[in-house]
Design a protein around this motif. Structure first.
Motif, PDB file in Angstrom:
ATOM      1  N   ARG A   1      33.423  49.116  31.959  1.00 34.10           N
ATOM      2  CA  ARG A   1      34.912  49.352  33.838  1.00 34.10           C
ATOM      3  C   ARG A   1      34.933  50.247  34.247  1.00 34.10           C
TER       4      ARG A   1
ATOM      5  N   ALA B   1      37.702  39.947  43.970  1.00 35.97           N
ATOM      6  CA  ALA B   1      36.443  41.167  43.390  1.00 35.97           C
ATOM      7  C   ALA B   1      36.047  39.813  44.132  1.00 35.97           C
TER       8      ALA B   1
ATOM      9  N   ASN C   1      42.752  38.458  40.120  1.00 39.84           N
ATOM     10  CA  ASN C   1      41.829  39.374  39.841  1.00 39.84           C
ATOM     11  C   ASN C   1      40.485  39.317  40.409  1.00 39.84           C
ATOM     12  N   LEU C   2      39.861  38.356  39.443  1.00 39.13           N
ATOM     13  CA  LEU C   2      38.427  38.435  39.400  1.00 39.13           C
ATOM     14  C   LEU C   2      37.714  37.405  40.814  1.00 39.13           C
TER      15      LEU C   2
ATOM     16  N   ASN D   1      33.157  45.686  41.898  1.00 37.82           N
ATOM     17  CA  ASN D   1      33.876  46.100  41.345  1.00 37.82           C
ATOM     18  C   ASN D   1      34.230  44.275  40.508  1.00 37.82           C
TER      19      ASN D   1
ATOM     20  N   ALA E   1      38.145  43.380  32.793  1.00 34.02           N
ATOM     21  CA  ALA E   1      39.757  42.724  31.815  1.00 34.02           C
ATOM     22  C   ALA E   1      40.083  41.899  31.174  1.00 34.02           C
TER      23      ALA E   1
ATOM     24  N   ALA F   1      36.040  43.376  37.335  1.00 34.16           N
ATOM     25  CA  ALA F   1      37.735  42.794  37.274  1.00 34.16           C
ATOM     26  C   ALA F   1      36.867  41.633  35.425  1.00 34.16           C
ATOM     27  N   ARG F   2      36.104  41.514  35.945  1.00 34.23           N
ATOM     28  CA  ARG F   2      35.078  40.139  34.319  1.00 34.23           C
ATOM     29  C   ARG F   2      35.596  41.814  33.354  1.00 34.23           C
TER      30      ARG F   2
ATOM     31  N   ASN G   1      44.183  38.022  35.633  1.00 34.40           N
ATOM     32  CA  ASN G   1      42.985  38.704  35.255  1.00 34.40           C
ATOM     33  C   ASN G   1      42.158  37.526  36.241  1.00 34.40           C
TER      34      ASN G   1
END
Length: 473
Positions: A152, A369, A365-366, A310, A317, A314-315, A362
């Motif tokens: 991360r 991204a 967010n992925l 990025n 997380a 995201a992954r 999460n």
């Protein structure tokens, strides 16, 4: 204490070695959405390319621009132009942001020295007398250092690095644009100065014809029609002089804005446009893969690489994160005993955080991204397509400009000869003034067209140089 602390440090080092894992997709440069060869057709020159031909990106602008005045003006502009200055400051800002993100990959070690004093009141003291307790401490510790098991932090740093490198490419693209704008503005000024001189010469010629017509009319040799038509030509030439005088002033103001400072008179163009332009020629038959060297295309690719990194952020997380907080030092109730034997103290607080429920944040967010990555891909492809069109348009103009200049020069020469014949016939009274006037107007238009054609050829060289990625070095 030391053995325990050493074991903790060894464990932390082993965990750090495991931090090479990254969940970001493997980056692959998208295929260029254009053909590998430039367009062919009547508007284009043959695409033969000598083996010794150099690409525009390898030709520095000092080498490309042969005129010393223009070269010095470009140097002045690079040093003072405000848009370019903003690009340079953006590089400094991006460098700082990258250093902030990359610093998170290393533990932050802090030293602290402190004292804790507390007074116990009389009613809480076993003896009935209040007293003061003091504790002194000196520690060296690491606070909340994240073991980057899933990349991360490393992907955050990679995204920051690509954004920083992208601002460097954006600065180069800004300089390319500035060099081209200064050169084209300087050439336009040279052309407008030549147009102004042509209007001045035409006005003088028209005034002579008007005086002749006026005297003939006063003597009763001709009607007033010739005199009034000659006067119309004089007023038209006066109007053109006013227009080009204002245009020359506007051109100088445009140069001052680009240069970021008043332009000294010794850096302005002098003479005709053909003598003011000394630009190096460029090879036409270069492959379209050269576009991938353009700074604006490279900047778009850097943005794509940052978006790719990025996704790894995201992954990560979705996976557990481990942070370490540790400190070692000395503590004592008396300042004099702070570093004596038996005063050593340490603490080690590992913390594991496992995501269980985040309300879909999460996953969202992925998805964001990935969408950002797809947007960056489209922007990168659009940058290549736009660059391809710029070069193709410039090549199409280049393929026809030589013929245009040659035909316009021949037209101007033929118009000049025709005017001399008709003017001589009018002076001898063998022809009407209207014929001579029409011939003079045709000559004036042909001369203006020749100036425009020569300007178009010069600016086309600059445009092609810019489109091929030249001018940043």
């Amino acid at each position: 204490m030391n053995k325990t602390l050493n074991k903790s440090l060894v464990a932390a080092a082993i965990a750090a070695l495991l931090a090479g894992c990254s969940l970001a997709p493997v980056y692959e440069r998208p295929a260029a959405p254009v053909t590998t060869a430039w367009p062919q057709g009547d508007a284009y020159q043959p695409a033969a390319r000598p083996t010794e031909a150099r690409e525009a990106a390898d030709i520095g602008w000092r080498e490309f621009i042969g005129n010393d005045r223009l070269r010095k003006l470009v140097e002045l502009s690079i040093g003072n132009n405000r848009d370019l200055r903003v690009s340079i400051l953006n590089i400094e800002r991006a460098r700082g942001l990258y250093r902030v993100t990359s610093a998170a990959q290393l533990p932050q070690v802090n030293a602290s020295v402190g004292q804790t004093a507390q007074r116990v009141p009389d009613n809480m003291s076993p003896t009935g007398d209040g007293y003061i307790t003091r504790q002194y401490s000196a520690n060296l510790g690491v606070a909340a250092y994240e073991l980057d098991l899933f990349g991360r932090v490393r992907n955050l740093s990679e995204a920051g690095l690509q954004q920083y490198l992208g601002t460097q490419e954006a600065r180069r693209a800004q300089q390319i644009t500035l060099v081209a704008e200064v050169a084209n503005a300087w050439l336009t000024l040279a052309a407008d100065q030549e147009r102004l001189r042509l209007a001045q010469d035409t006005l003088k010629s028209q005034q002579i014809s008007y005086e002749l017509s006026r005297r003939r009319f006063a003597a009763g040799a001709t009607s007033g029609l010739d005199m009034y038509e000659a006067q119309q030509s004089v007023e038209s030439a006066r109007n053109d002089m006013a227009v080009y005088t204002a245009q020359v002033a506007a051109d100088q103001n445009a140069l001052a804005l680009l240069a970021g400072a008043p332009v000294p008179a010794e850096l302005l163009p002098v003479g005709e446009l053909t003598s003011a332009t000394q630009l190096a020629d460029l090879p036409a038959g270069v492959p379209s893969t050269v576009l991938q060297r353009r700074p604006d295309v490279l900047s778009a690719e850097r943005s794509l690489q940052a978006a790719n990194a990025n996704i790894g952020v995201a992954r990560a997380a979705f996976f557990p994160s481990i942070s370490l907080t540790a400190s070692a030092g000395s503590a004592s109730t008396a300042l004099s005993g702070l570093f004596k034997a038996g005063s050593g103290a340490w603490s080690f607080v590992p913390q594991l955080t496992l995501p269980i429920f985040s309300g879909g944040a999460n996953q969202a967010n992925l998805a964001v991204a990935k969408a950002d990555r797809d947007i960056a891909v489209a922007q990168y492809e659009k940058a290549i397509q736009s660059a391809f069109r710029e070069v193709a348009d410039a090549l199409a103009q280049r393929g026809t400009l030589d013929e245009r200049v040659a035909s316009q020069a021949a037209l101007a020469e033929a118009s000049a000869r025709s005017y001399r014949i008709y003017e001589a016939r009018y002076q001898k009274g063998a022809d009407a003034y209207q014929t001579s006037l029409t011939s003079q107007r045709n000559l004036y238009a042909a001369q203006q067209g020749l100036i425009s054609a020569r300007l178009a050829k010069a600016t086309n060289q600059v445009t092609l140089y810019k489109a091929l990625g030249g001018g940043w070095q």
